[in-house]
Motif scaffolding. Structure first.
Motif, PDB file in Angstrom:
ATOM      1  N   ASN A 171      68.798 -22.275  13.493  1.00 37.91           N
ATOM      2  CA  ASN A 171      67.465 -22.625  13.988  1.00 37.91           C
ATOM      3  C   ASN A 171      67.281 -24.121  13.844  1.00 37.91           C
ATOM      4  OD1 ASN A 171      66.297 -20.069  14.717  1.00 37.91           O
ATOM      5  ND2 ASN A 171      66.538 -19.577  12.532  1.00 37.91           N
ATOM      6  N   ASP A 172      66.342 -24.651  14.591  1.00 40.40           N
ATOM      7  CA  ASP A 172      66.150 -26.097  14.528  1.00 40.40           C
ATOM      8  C   ASP A 172      64.664 -26.464  14.553  1.00 40.40           C
ATOM      9  OD1 ASP A 172      65.909 -25.252  17.163  1.00 40.40           O
ATOM     10  OD2 ASP A 172      66.372 -27.245  17.943  1.00 40.40           O
ATOM     11  N   ALA A 173      64.423 -27.673  14.144  1.00 38.43           N
ATOM     12  CA  ALA A 173      63.052 -28.176  14.161  1.00 38.43           C
ATOM     13  C   ALA A 173      63.068 -29.696  14.169  1.00 38.43           C
ATOM     14  CB  ALA A 173      62.305 -27.677  12.924  1.00 38.43           C
ATOM     15  N   ILE A 174      62.004 -30.258  14.736  1.00 39.75           N
ATOM     16  CA  ILE A 174      61.838 -31.719  14.651  1.00 39.75           C
ATOM     17  C   ILE A 174      60.591 -31.961  13.807  1.00 39.75           C
ATOM     18  CG2 ILE A 174      61.333 -33.826  15.952  1.00 39.75           C
ATOM     19  CD1 ILE A 174      62.773 -32.562  18.339  1.00 39.75           C
ATOM     20  N   TRP A 175      60.732 -32.779  12.823  1.00 36.75           N
ATOM     21  CA  TRP A 175      59.583 -33.083  11.948  1.00 36.75           C
ATOM     22  C   TRP A 175      59.164 -34.526  12.203  1.00 36.75           C
ATOM     23  CZ3 TRP A 175      56.536 -30.478   8.504  1.00 36.75           C
ATOM     24  CH2 TRP A 175      55.719 -31.251   7.678  1.00 36.75           C
ATOM     25  N   GLU A 176      57.913 -34.655  12.537  1.00 40.86           N
ATOM     26  CA  GLU A 176      57.414 -36.006  12.774  1.00 40.86           C
ATOM     27  C   GLU A 176      56.581 -36.424  11.584  1.00 40.86           C
ATOM     28  OE1 GLU A 176      55.444 -36.006  16.521  1.00 40.86           O
ATOM     29  OE2 GLU A 176      57.279 -35.678  17.631  1.00 40.86           O
TER      30      GLU A 176
ATOM     31  N   ASP B  11      73.197 -18.818   7.184  1.00 50.87           N
ATOM     32  CA  ASP B  11      72.686 -19.356   8.448  1.00 50.87           C
ATOM     33  C   ASP B  11      72.432 -20.854   8.278  1.00 50.87           C
ATOM     34  OD1 ASP B  11      72.773 -16.787   9.201  1.00 50.87           O
ATOM     35  OD2 ASP B  11      70.601 -16.481   9.320  1.00 50.87           O
ATOM     36  N   LEU B  12      72.175 -21.484   9.406  1.00 48.23           N
ATOM     37  CA  LEU B  12      71.870 -22.916   9.333  1.00 48.23           C
ATOM     38  C   LEU B  12      70.450 -23.164   9.828  1.00 48.23           C
ATOM     39  CD1 LEU B  12      75.154 -24.464  10.772  1.00 48.23           C
ATOM     40  CD2 LEU B  12      74.327 -24.714   8.444  1.00 48.23           C
ATOM     41  N   PHE B  13      69.820 -24.145   9.219  1.00 51.22           N
ATOM     42  CA  PHE B  13      68.526 -24.601   9.738  1.00 51.22           C
ATOM     43  C   PHE B  13      68.620 -26.115   9.815  1.00 51.22           C
ATOM     44  CE2 PHE B  13      64.195 -25.547  10.320  1.00 51.22           C
ATOM     45  CZ  PHE B  13      63.576 -24.401  10.789  1.00 51.22           C
ATOM     46  N   VAL B  14      68.660 -26.611  11.032  1.00 55.54           N
ATOM     47  CA  VAL B  14      68.889 -28.043  11.194  1.00 55.54           C
ATOM     48  C   VAL B  14      67.584 -28.739  11.615  1.00 55.54           C
ATOM     49  CG1 VAL B  14      69.809 -27.668  13.525  1.00 55.54           C
ATOM     50  CG2 VAL B  14      70.321 -29.790  12.343  1.00 55.54           C
TER      51      VAL B  14
ATOM     52  N   GLU C 166      68.124 -33.488  21.934  1.00 57.00           N
ATOM     53  CA  GLU C 166      69.495 -33.422  22.443  1.00 57.00           C
ATOM     54  C   GLU C 166      70.481 -33.207  21.293  1.00 57.00           C
ATOM     55  OE1 GLU C 166      70.588 -33.175  25.411  1.00 57.00           O
ATOM     56  OE2 GLU C 166      72.728 -33.368  24.929  1.00 57.00           O
ATOM     57  N   THR C 167      70.242 -33.967  20.213  1.00 56.71           N
ATOM     58  CA  THR C 167      71.087 -33.857  19.020  1.00 56.71           C
ATOM     59  C   THR C 167      71.096 -32.431  18.486  1.00 56.71           C
ATOM     60  OG1 THR C 167      70.623 -36.115  18.409  1.00 56.71           O
ATOM     61  CG2 THR C 167      71.299 -34.666  16.629  1.00 56.71           C
ATOM     62  N   LEU C 168      69.891 -31.875  18.351  1.00 58.51           N
ATOM     63  CA  LEU C 168      69.772 -30.523  17.816  1.00 58.51           C
ATOM     64  C   LEU C 168      70.414 -29.505  18.751  1.00 58.51           C
ATOM     65  CD1 LEU C 168      66.126 -30.682  16.431  1.00 58.51           C
ATOM     66  CD2 LEU C 168      68.235 -30.852  15.146  1.00 58.51           C
ATOM     67  N   HIS C 169      70.247 -29.745  20.047  1.00 56.02           N
ATOM     68  CA  HIS C 169      70.819 -28.835  21.047  1.00 56.02           C
ATOM     69  C   HIS C 169      72.355 -28.810  20.913  1.00 56.02           C
ATOM     70  CE1 HIS C 169      71.326 -26.647  24.728  1.00 56.02           C
ATOM     71  NE2 HIS C 169      72.109 -27.603  25.223  1.00 56.02           N
ATOM     72  N   VAL C 170      72.943 -29.998  20.794  1.00 57.23           N
ATOM     73  CA  VAL C 170      74.415 -30.100  20.654  1.00 57.23           C
ATOM     74  C   VAL C 170      74.865 -29.390  19.375  1.00 57.23           C
ATOM     75  CG1 VAL C 170      76.335 -31.718  20.298  1.00 57.23           C
ATOM     76  CG2 VAL C 170      74.573 -32.221  21.998  1.00 57.23           C
TER      77      VAL C 170
ATOM     78  N   ILE D 111      71.359 -22.739   4.951  1.00 54.89           N
ATOM     79  CA  ILE D 111      71.670 -24.107   4.523  1.00 54.89           C
ATOM     80  C   ILE D 111      70.787 -25.016   5.376  1.00 54.89           C
ATOM     81  CG2 ILE D 111      73.428 -25.907   4.428  1.00 54.89           C
ATOM     82  CD1 ILE D 111      75.537 -23.619   4.315  1.00 54.89           C
ATOM     83  N   LEU D 112      70.035 -25.843   4.704  1.00 53.99           N
ATOM     84  CA  LEU D 112      69.159 -26.761   5.434  1.00 53.99           C
ATOM     85  C   LEU D 112      69.923 -28.058   5.705  1.00 53.99           C
ATOM     86  CD1 LEU D 112      66.267 -27.316   6.481  1.00 53.99           C
ATOM     87  CD2 LEU D 112      65.686 -28.110   4.199  1.00 53.99           C
ATOM     88  N   VAL D 113      70.052 -28.406   6.981  1.00 58.38           N
ATOM     89  CA  VAL D 113      70.772 -29.631   7.348  1.00 58.38           C
ATOM     90  C   VAL D 113      69.742 -30.640   7.849  1.00 58.38           C
ATOM     91  CG1 VAL D 113      72.601 -30.623   8.778  1.00 58.38           C
ATOM     92  CG2 VAL D 113      72.770 -28.256   8.010  1.00 58.38           C
ATOM     93  N   ILE D 114      69.670 -31.773   7.163  1.00 63.20           N
ATOM     94  CA  ILE D 114      68.701 -32.791   7.589  1.00 63.20           C
ATOM     95  C   ILE D 114      69.453 -33.977   8.166  1.00 63.20           C
ATOM     96  CG2 ILE D 114      66.874 -34.344   6.822  1.00 63.20           C
ATOM     97  CD1 ILE D 114      66.021 -32.278   4.827  1.00 63.20           C
ATOM     98  N   GLY D 115      69.222 -34.219   9.438  1.00 58.73           N
ATOM     99  CA  GLY D 115      69.926 -35.315  10.108  1.00 58.73           C
ATOM    100  C   GLY D 115      68.992 -36.438  10.497  1.00 58.73           C
ATOM    101  N   ARG D 116      69.544 -37.351  11.245  1.00 54.91           N
ATOM    102  CA  ARG D 116      68.740 -38.479  11.723  1.00 54.91           C
ATOM    103  C   ARG D 116      68.155 -38.125  13.096  1.00 54.91           C
ATOM    104  NH1 ARG D 116      71.194 -43.375   9.847  1.00 54.91           N
ATOM    105  NH2 ARG D 116      72.837 -42.888   8.379  1.00 54.91           N
ATOM    106  N   PRO D 117      67.086 -38.787  13.456  1.00 52.01           N
ATOM    107  CA  PRO D 117      66.565 -38.514  14.792  1.00 52.01           C
ATOM    108  C   PRO D 117      67.534 -38.988  15.883  1.00 52.01           C
ATOM    109  CG  PRO D 117      65.413 -40.354  13.781  1.00 52.01           C
ATOM    110  CD  PRO D 117      66.264 -39.752  12.724  1.00 52.01           C
ATOM    111  N   ASP D 118      68.297 -40.010  15.574  1.00 55.45           N
ATOM    112  CA  ASP D 118      69.167 -40.581  16.611  1.00 55.45           C
ATOM    113  C   ASP D 118      70.594 -40.028  16.549  1.00 55.45           C
ATOM    114  OD1 ASP D 118      69.449 -41.752  14.200  1.00 55.45           O
ATOM    115  OD2 ASP D 118      69.808 -43.770  14.952  1.00 55.45           O
TER     116      ASP D 118
END
Lengths: 349, 259
Positions: B89-94, B44-47, B72-76, B17-24
């Protein structure tokens, strides 16, 4: 008014009325009417005469409808203009119904009145309930989508002045087609206090209003004519305020839960709940008829047979209550757990 | 059953499941829902936190502070998932969100659907991808904190209202049933005395109605917002259908049939 017409209350009757009030309120908040549907026979099963049951029921109905209408107005489901137009013609219907009830009471007494109330219940609930169930099943088969009936489409296309536009309901229809629905609603409400079982299907199938708007606007009608009817009954001294307040205690909790419930489920669910209840209570009242027929010497039944039939009638009514509560609360619970619905959709992939 | 993961499935073969959140910040509602759902669906999750302009000025530089918050958000989020033994799993997309969605769906194999905050990405994602997008409506505070505090205050308010109106309602009931004989005597007199029962029920409906309303609210039974969970509109479905339409071969006996 003879004081013996007012029953003595005990813990069982108080609990019963509170519970029935809660379930009745839940149903009313959800489908726009239906509290009286179970409350009138419920009170009558406790030994309350038909007229006092109807009067007390109506007196609890209008404040309950007021609270329910206010709640559903906040959710954008109420067409006030539609409710007021319908209430105006229903008001005339209430007066006609009261005159009819008085006439029956004077002519055949309390037993005749009970028979009339029960017969009206059975006939109307069976006919209208069957059609609403048929339509609900059709809607469910097409994914819960509601279609405007061909009668409503035809009536909306007839330009018979004055034409009225109801903004929230999004329909334009001649005033003259709203009158018969309102009159029938009022007459039924005055006699058996469940006008909504003609009013809501009338608005849906004759006028072409969606079931969510029809059921919410019915609460406005119920408030206006309930108020008028209550004043009338109270002027005859027939309102038992103790019964009213006990029922109100449960129904104000129920009506708000029912109103919240409409924001959780599909529109066709309103029809499902309405039809299932109507048919189950019709069957329940059917079992109660022999008692009145026997008392009026129209047909002879043994005492033991009448006692058994009365018990069956009561069980059916309780079952109707449980089924109503089950469908509404189950629908709400299911909607609160969207993961389950999602899981279902994935299992079908 | 289709829903069950194959026991020997490699991480790339497992459904996600792809979870797309806010940067903040990822709202508690979204996090809870995603974790609960992945548990139920055994997925599984991919945030992903997308820095698509929050703090991004004309220079196109993403301030370090945003990246730090996103990390920090992704870590939590990952910690919460780990507590439930869910692979995450996690990723930051710029950059631009449309490209992010396209890239992620190509890279992260077996993504079954996307979960996001409704006001943030629903419409944009719906136009660009062909798998379902579910939006969770949250009461999000743009300053970075969820409305938990406000909800606590609301709870306190509900509690005090429930107690206040409950007491008022109980007093009114007590008053009527204390002198029930007198009440019944006057209330059933008829005529102008009809005003008594009518006025009484109106007063009761105000007090008891307010009590009932605050009680349901206190219990947590509140009206559902229409956009609380919506599959991403018909555009996605339309696109999916379009993509699923396969070319057909037509054989005509008469080559001049169209003439």
């Amino acid at each position: 008014m003879d004081a013996t017409q007012f029953i003595d209350l005990n813990i069982v009757s108080v609990s019963f009325l509170f519970f029935v009030g809660f379930i009745g309120g839940l149903v009313s908040g959800f489908i726009g009417s239906g509290g009286a549907f179970v409350l009138t026979p419920g009170m009558m099963s406790l030994g309350v005469p038909g007229t006092v049951a109807v009067a007390s029921n109506m007196c609890h109905k209008f404040p309950k409808a007021m609270v329910g209408a206010f709640k559903r107005f906040k959710y954008g489901q109420v067409d006030i203009k539609l409710g007021l137009y319908m209430a105006a013609s229903a008001g005339v219907g209430v007066q006609l119904g009261i005159q009819l009830q008085h006439f029956i009471l004077n002519k055949w007494g309390a037993v005749g009145s009970d028979l009339y109330v029960s017969l009206s219940f059975v006939a109307i609930l069976l006919v209208v309930g069957s059609y609403v169930l048929y339509d609900a099943m059709k809607s469910s088969a097409s994914g819960g989508q509601e279609n405007v009936s061909s009668i409503a489409q035809k009536l909306q296309s007839i330009h018979l002045p004055p034409m009225i536009h109801f903004k929230r309901a999004n329909i334009t229809i001649s005033f003259w087609f709203t009158v018969p629905v309102g009159l029938a609603t009022g007459m039924l409400a005055a006699t058996i206090a469940v006008g909504g079982f003609v009013g809501v299907p009338g608005m849906i199938y004759v006028m072409g209003v969606s079931s969510i708007i029809a059921s919410a606007s019915e609460l406005v009608i119920a408030f206006v004519m309930g108020l008028a009817g209550s004043v009338n009954w109270a002027m005859h001294g027939m309102v038992d305020i103790r019964l009213v307040l006990i029922i109100l205690g449960g129904s104000l909790l129920g009506v708000q839960l029912g109103a919240i419930g409409t924001t959780y489920v599909k529109e066709s669910m309103i029809k499902v709940v309405m039809s299932v209840l109507m048919l189950m209570v019709a069957v329940s009242r059917l079992f109660a008829l022999p008692k009145y027929l026997d008392q009026l010497n129209i047909m002879a039944f043994g005492k033991s047979s009448i006692a058994i039939l009365e018990k069956i009638s009561f069980v059916f009514m309780c079952l109707a209550l449980l089924v109503a509560a089950g469908i509404i609360l189950g629908g709400m619970w299911k909607a609160r757990k969207p993961a389950m619905a999602l899981q279902e959709s994935f299992s079908q992939v | 059953m289709l829903l069950q993961q194959h026991p020997n499935a490699t991480p790339s073969e497992r459904r996600k499941i792809l979870v797309i959140g806010r940067p903040d910040g990822i709202t508690d509602v979204l996090a809870d829902y995603a974790i609960q759902l992945s548990e139920r669906l055994e997925a599984d999750l991919f945030v992903v936190a997308i820095l698509d302009g929050a703090g991004n000025d004309d220079t196109g530089v993403y301030p370090t502070v945003d990246r730090a918050i996103a990390k920090e958000t992704l870590h939590v989020f990952k910690q919460r998932a780990a507590k439930k033994n869910i692979r995450c799993n996690d990723a930051i997309w710029e950059g631009n969100m449309e490209k992010a969605a396209e890239f992620l769906l190509q890279t992260v194999k077996r993504t079954v659907f996307v979960l996001t905050d409704s006001e943030y990405t629903k419409n944009q994602l719906s136009e660009d991808i062909t798998i379902p997008v579910f939006s969770i409506s949250t009461t999000y505070n743009m300053e970075g904190a969820t409305m938990a505090r406000e909800s606590k205050e609301q709870r306190k308010k509900d509690l005090s209202k429930t107690i206040g109106y409950g007491l008022l309602s109980a007093c009114l009931y007590g008053l009527v049933f204390w002198k029930t004989d007198t009440v019944m005597h006057y209330f059933t007199k008829g005529g102008f005395y009809a005003a008594l029962p009518v006025a009484t029920v109106l007063v009761f409906s105000f007090a008891h109605g307010a009590f009932a309303s605050s009680l349901w609210s206190l219990i947590g039974i509140k009206p559902m917002k229409k956009d609380a969970l919506q599959p991403a509109d018909s555009k996605t479905i339309g696109q999916t259908k379009k993509l699923q339409k396969r070319p057909r071969a037509y054989a005509y006996i008469n080559p001049f049939h169209k003439i």
